[in-house]
Design an enzyme around this catalytic site. Structure first.
Site, PDB file in Angstrom:
ATOM      1  N   ALA A 409      47.284  43.118  39.847  1.00 47.31           N
ATOM      2  CA  ALA A 409      46.612  44.394  39.333  1.00 47.31           C
ATOM      3  C   ALA A 409      46.002  44.779  40.644  1.00 47.31           C
ATOM      4  CB  ALA A 409      45.491  43.987  38.452  1.00 47.31           C
ATOM      5  N   PRO A 410      45.989  46.413  40.591  1.00 46.24           N
ATOM      6  CA  PRO A 410      46.208  47.369  39.840  1.00 46.24           C
ATOM      7  C   PRO A 410      47.783  47.567  39.639  1.00 46.24           C
ATOM      8  CG  PRO A 410      45.370  48.487  41.830  1.00 46.24           C
ATOM      9  CD  PRO A 410      45.054  47.147  41.992  1.00 46.24           C
ATOM     10  N   GLU A 441      48.436  38.756  36.355  1.00 39.40           N
ATOM     11  CA  GLU A 441      46.898  39.402  36.443  1.00 39.40           C
ATOM     12  C   GLU A 441      46.284  38.446  35.602  1.00 39.40           C
ATOM     13  OE1 GLU A 441      43.258  40.805  36.731  1.00 39.40           O
ATOM     14  OE2 GLU A 441      44.961  40.999  38.070  1.00 39.40           O
ATOM     15  N   ASP A 472      45.630  32.836  34.975  1.00 36.95           N
ATOM     16  CA  ASP A 472      44.910  32.418  36.209  1.00 36.95           C
ATOM     17  C   ASP A 472      46.232  32.235  37.261  1.00 36.95           C
ATOM     18  OD1 ASP A 472      44.081  30.993  38.179  1.00 36.95           O
ATOM     19  OD2 ASP A 472      41.996  30.670  37.233  1.00 36.95           O
ATOM     20  N   ASP A 490      48.297  38.535  47.283  1.00 34.79           N
ATOM     21  CA  ASP A 490      47.274  39.253  47.617  1.00 34.79           C
ATOM     22  C   ASP A 490      45.937  38.810  46.965  1.00 34.79           C
ATOM     23  OD1 ASP A 490      46.077  41.630  48.992  1.00 34.79           O
ATOM     24  OD2 ASP A 490      45.985  42.675  46.731  1.00 34.79           O
ATOM     25  N   CYS A 551      42.281  42.473  51.180  1.00 39.93           N
ATOM     26  CA  CYS A 551      41.598  43.748  51.938  1.00 39.93           C
ATOM     27  C   CYS A 551      40.240  43.549  52.464  1.00 39.93           C
ATOM     28  CB  CYS A 551      41.489  44.726  50.926  1.00 39.93           C
ATOM     29  SG  CYS A 551      40.631  44.058  49.182  1.00 39.93           S
TER      30      CYS A 551
END
Length: 804
Positions: A409-410, A441, A472, A490, A551
Site C-alpha cells: 500500500a498505497p 498490505e 502481516d 518497501d 523513504c
C-alpha cells in the site's frame, strides 16, 4: 463498474471461492446477521477485541465473558468518575463509553495472551467465531466513486475541504445512492459481496470545459456548505507546479530544526546544505507515469504544464556500505526510471486559476481511465531497478514468474510493476505469458483501497495475474521457502524522506525524533528476513533479486538494518545460501563494492533508500532447492463463475490466469482464506436485468490469455463520433457487423468491448440488429449493422471522444 440511465453502478467484488467472499473483507467466508454484523472464522490470535460493537456492549460482554479478566480497580474507578455529581448527561455518557472501550480492549489483550500461552495445543481446536466490522456503504462509495465525489489531488472540486467521506455522507443523505436498486440513506448499511451500489450523476449533456463529472445535487450542497460558489475549488496542495515555488519553511526555522541538525552530523560526508536543505524547504513537484501513451496525451500533458523528466532533475549516486566513493546509477535502471515519466514544472509563473482547474480535471479523468499513474519520483526507483535486472534475464527466466510486493500500500509500486511486466515479458499471440503478482498490505481498509487503485491504474491487461492479500508481512514466513522470483520489500519506516509533503515534521517540535528509526528497525529486519527466505536462489547470472527500500534518510533503517541481516544470515554455517548486494552501477565490481542507493532531497524529489539483494546457493543441492511452481499450461483459460447476492440470483465471472490460481492455492493452504482480499479480477456481472462488463476490469478480457471470451470491436475516434445515432450523451452507437469479432450472437443484451484509437476500452451492450434490404432469392433479411449502447464510465467516454 458500468453506467446506465443516469446512474454509475459499482459492484462489491470479492474472491471467487467455494466458501464465498466476505462482506467485510473480500475472500473470507462470512454470514451477515439481522443487524448487519459479520461473523467469520479466525484461527489466529485476535489482534483486537472479540466483540467490537460498542453500542451493544451488554451482548459483547456476555459473549466475551469467558475470555475476559478485566481490571476491577480500573473499572470501579472509571464508573465512580462517571457517577460523580455535577456532570451533565452528555459528559456522563461520554465517560461511560470510554470505560466500555477500555474494558473491551482489556478483554482482547487477555484473550490474546491466553491464546499465545496455549501455543500449539490449540492447533487442533475449533476456530473461534469473531464479530468484525463489515464493509459499510459510506466506506465503499468514498473509495469506488472517488472521482465523482469531486476529490482531486490538487484540490479541484466541490468537497475539497471535507474529503471523500464527507462528500459520500452528503450524497447518501440526498438520496442519490442506491443499494441493489433501492434508495439507501443509511451510511452504516453493511454490504455483501455481489451487491450493486449506484450513484446518480448529473445529466450527461454538454458541460462547461474544465468541469468535473459529479453526483446529482453536489453543486447545491457545496454552495450551502461553503457559503459561496467562488471558493469551492480551492485547497492548498502538497504538490507544487514549479521548482521556483515559494518555500514552505523559512531558512531560519530550517537551520534550527532538530532533524536538520541530526542529519548534518550523521550524513556529513554526503550532506550538502545548499542543495538538500534548500530542496527540503520547498513543496514537492508533482510527477506521474504514462501507462497508455499516445501523441495526443503527450500534447495534453505539455499543455497543462508537464514535461518529461531528465537526468538533470534527479540526483542519484550509488555508494558503498562503509565506503565513500560515489558512482552513477546504471544506465539501464536510469532509463527505466525516466521512461514515460513526466514532471509538473511550469516555471513561467503565469499559471492562472483556470489552468489549475483544467489541470485538476485532467488528473481526475486520466486517473479514472488508467492513462496515468500519479507517483512520487523516488518511489519509482525500486521497480526501475527490478525491471532493469529482469530485462537482462534470458527468455526462459522470464516465464511463469511469481512476484511479491510484501508491503504494497498505497499500491503505486505494484501498479508500476504490472505495467512494466506487460512490456518486458515475452509475448505470445495465442495464449500470452503467464505470471503472478501478489500485493500485500496489513491494514484492511488500505488493502481494499489499494485493490481499487490497482484495478484502475495498473494498465489493466495484467489484472487476471493479480492477487491482493491482507496480512502481516511476517506471516508470509509460513509459505514454502524459495517461492518468489522477485520481491519488493518497501518496509514501514519513519518516513522523514517525505518531509517535503509533510513540512510539519520540520516546524512542529516533537514531530520528529531519531528514536523513531530505532523503533522501526526490528520490524524492518524481520520483514527483510522473511523476504529473503521466500526469494528463489540465483546462479549468479540468471535469477531474481529482492529490492529493499525505505523513504527514510536514517542509516539505522537503511544500511544498518541490511548489514545486520546479511551478517546474521551469512554467519549461519548450516545455511545452504549466501546473500550479497546487487551492483546498482555499471561498474563490474558493483557487488564487490556492496552497492546501495541513498537518495537525498533534491530539486525534483524527496529522500529515499534502495538496495538489491541476491540469494546464492552454497551447497550442491542447487537442483532441488530452486522450487519451480506447478506447470499451468494445461489449465483452462475460461472465466471462473460464482453465484453472488442475497436477494436475487446473480453470477460474477472472474478472469484469473492459470498460474495465479496455483499461487492462490499455495497462499490459502499456508495462510488461510482470510488472508485473501481478491484473486484475479471480476469482469462480468449477470442477473435478471442483463449481463454487464465491468469497466475498470475489461482490459483483462482483451488480453491474450482471455481473448475471444466476449465480443470485440476496434474503431478510430472519427468512426466512433460518426457512429452515434444522436448526441454522444445518449450513448447509442451504430457499428458495422464487419467490425465485430468473437460475437456469436446479436441478441439484445449481448456484451462487447469497443476499443477506441488503440488506447481506451469502452464496454457496451447490443440493443438491436439493424436489417437492410432482403437478400435476393432469400426469405431472410441481411444484417449489416447493430445498434449498441455504451456503458462506459462518463470520464472514459469523454476521454475517448477527445482523442484525435
Amino acid at each position: 463498474m458500468y453506467y446506465d440511465d443516469g446512474y454509475l453502478h459499482a459492484v462489491v467484488e470479492g474472491l471467487p471461492g467455494e466458501a464465498g467472499p466476505s462482506a467485510g473483507r473480500e475472500g473470507e467466508p462470512a454470514t451477515r446477521d439481522v443487524d448487519g454484523e459479520v461473523t467469520r472464522d479466525v484461527s489466529a490470535a485476535a489482534e483486537g477485541p472479540e466483540c467490537t460493537d460498542g453500542d451493544r456492549f451488554a451482548n459483547a460482554t456476555t459473549e466475551c465473558s469467558t475470555n475476559s479478566n478485566v481490571d476491577a480497580d480500573a473499572a470501579t474507578e472509571g464508573l465512580a468518575t462517571a457517577e460523580a455529581p455535577g456532570l451533565s448527561r452528555r459528559q456522563r455518557q461520554k465517560l461511560e463509553r470510554k470505560l466500555k472501550k477500555k474494558q473491551m480492549k482489556q478483554q482482547a489483550r487477555d484473550l490474546k495472551r491466553r491464546r499465545q500461552s496455549e501455543g500449539s495445543a490449540t492447533e487442533g481446536s475449533a476456530p473461534l467465531q469473531r464479530k468484525v466490522t463489515p464493509l459499510r456503504l459510506h466506506q465503499f462509495i468514498s473509495t469506488a466513486f472517488r472521482s465523482e465525489l469531486n476529490v482531486a489531488e490538487n484540490g479541484t472540486g466541490h468537497f475539497v475541504k471535507n474529503g471523500p467521506r464527507a462528500s459520500a455522507h452528503h450524497a447518501i443523505l440526498q438520496g442519490v445512492v442506491r443499494v441493489n436498486g433501492e434508495v439507501c440513506k443509511l451510511g452504516r448499511t453493511a454490504l455483501q459481496h455481489g451487491d450493486v451500489i449506484s450513484l446518480q450523476l448529473e445529466d450527461e449533456t454538454p458541460r462547461m470545459e474544465g468541469e468535473l463529472i459529479s453526483w446529482r445535487g453536489s453543486a447545491e450542497v457545496a454552495k450551502s456548505l461553503e457559503g459561496n460558489a467562488a471558493g469551492n475549488g480551492k485547497r492548498l496542495s502538497r504538490m507544487a507546479s514549479s521548482a521556483d515555488a515559494e518555500p514552505t519553511v523559512q531558512k531560519d526555522t530550517l537551520v534550527e530544526c532538530e532533524m536538520v541538525k541530526y542529519y548534518r552530523e550523521k550524513l556529513a560526508k554526503v550532506w550538502v546544505p545548499e542543495l538538500h536543505e534548500s530542496a527540503m524547504a520547498r513543496p514537492l513537484l508533482l510527477t506521474l507515469r504514462v501507462l497508455i501513451g499516445t501523441p495526443a496525451l503527450d500534447r495534453e500533458l505539455s499543455d497543462v504544464g508537464f514535461r518529461p523528466v531528465s537526468e538533470d532533475d534527479v540526483s542519484l549516486q550509488v555508494g558503498s556500505l562503509g565506503g565513500s566513493s560515489m558512482r552513477p546509477l546504471s544506465k539501464a535502471a536510469m532509463q527505466e526510471l525516466l521512461r514515460d515519466t513526466w514532471i509538473l514544472d511550469d516555471s513561467s509563473g503565469k499559471r492562472s486559476e483556470a489552468n489549475e482547474k483544467r489541470l485538476g480535471v485532467f488528473l481526475s479523468e486520466a486517473r479514472v481511465t488508467g492513462e496515468v499513474l500519479q507517483q512520487e519520483l523516488t518511489s519509482m526507483i525500486p521497480v526501475a531497478v527490478l525491471a532493469s535486472h529482469l530485462k537482462k534475464q534470458t527468455i526462459p527466466e522470464r516465464t511463469n514468474l511469481q512476484l511479491l510486493d510484501l508491503c504494497a500500500a498505497p499500491g503505486s509500486k505494484t501498479c508500476q510493476l504490472m505495467s512494466a511486466l506487460e512490456q518486458i515479458l515475452p509475448t505470445d499471440d495465442t495464449d500470452g505469458v503467464d505470471f503472478t503478482v501478489v500485493a500485500n498490505e496489513l491494514n484492511p481498509q488500505r488493502a481494499n483501497w489499494m485493490r481499487h487503485r490497482l484495478h484502475q491504474q495498473s494498465g489493466g491487461g495484467a489484472l487476471s495475474n493479480l492477487i491482493v492479500t491482507c496480512a502481516d508481512g511476517r506471516d508470509y514466513a509460513k509459505m514454502q521457502p524459495n517461492s518468489f522470483d522477485y520481491i519488493i520489500c518497501d518496509v514501514p519506516c519513519s518516513g522523514d524522506g517525505t518531509v517535503r509533503k509533510s513540512p510539519k515534521i520540520l516546524t512542529v517540535p516533537g514531530k520528529w525524533s531519531p528514536k523513531n528509526a530505532e523503533k522501526n528497525k526490528p520490524v524492518q529486519k524481520e520483514l527483510l528476513k522473511v523476504g529473503l527466505d521466500l526469494l528463489k536462489p540465483s546462479n549468479g547470472v540468471d535469477g531474481g533479486i529482492l529490492v529493499y527500500s525505505t523513504c527514510s534518510l536514517n542509516p539505522a533503517e537503511n544500511e544498518e538494518a541490511i548489514t545486520e541481516v546479511l551478517e546474521d544470515l551469512n554467519g549461519n554455517g548450516e545455511s545452504s545460501f549466501r546473500f550479497e548486494l546487487v551492483g546498482l552501477s555499471d561498474s563490474e565490481s558493483g557487488a564487490a563494492h556492496k552497492d546501495i542507493l541513498r537518495v537525498l532531497p533534491a530539486r525534483a524529489h524527496g529522500g529515499f533508500f534502495v538496495a538489491g539483494i541476491r540469494k546464492l546457493v552454497t551447497s550442491r543441492e542447487s537442483d532441488t532447492i530452486r522450487v519451480k511452481r506447478e506447470e499451468s499450461n494445461d489449465m483452462e483459460h475460461e472465466l471462473v463463475q460464482q453465484i453472488v447476492g442475497s436477494s436475487e440470483k446473480a453470477t460474477m465471472s472472474y478472469a484469473i490466469s492459470p498460474g495465479t490460481r496455483i499461487c492462490h492455492k499455495e497462499i490459502t493452504d499456508t495462510m488461510g482464506n482470510e488472508a485473501i482480499v481478491s484473486c484475479g479480477v471480476a469482469v462480468i456481472r449477470e442477473d435478471a436485468k442483463g449481463k454487464h462488463i465491468l469497466q475498470q476490469d475489461c482490459a483483462a478480457l482483451v488480453s491474450p490469455i482471455h481473448r475471444g471470451l466476449v465480443g470485440y470491436a476496434q474503431l478510430s475516434r472519427a468512426e466512433m463520433a460518426a457512429g452515434f445515432i444522436k448526441h454522444p450523451a445518449f450513448r447509442e452507437l451504430v457499428l458495422s457487423v464487419d467490425k465485430l469479432r468473437y460475437v456469436s450472437s446479436l441478441a439484445l443484451g449481448t456484451p462487447l468491448i469497443v476499443e477506441v484509437g488503440s488506447a481506451l476500452l469502452l464496454h457496451a451492450t447490443i440493443l438491436k440488429a439493424i436489417h437492410q434490404n432482403p437478400i435476393q432469392g432469400s426469405a431472410t433479411t441481411a444484417t449489416e449493422s447493430v445498434a449498441v449502447k455504451i456503458l462506459a464510465r462518463p470520464q472514459v467516454l469523454q476521454r475517448a471522444l477527445a482523442l484525435p
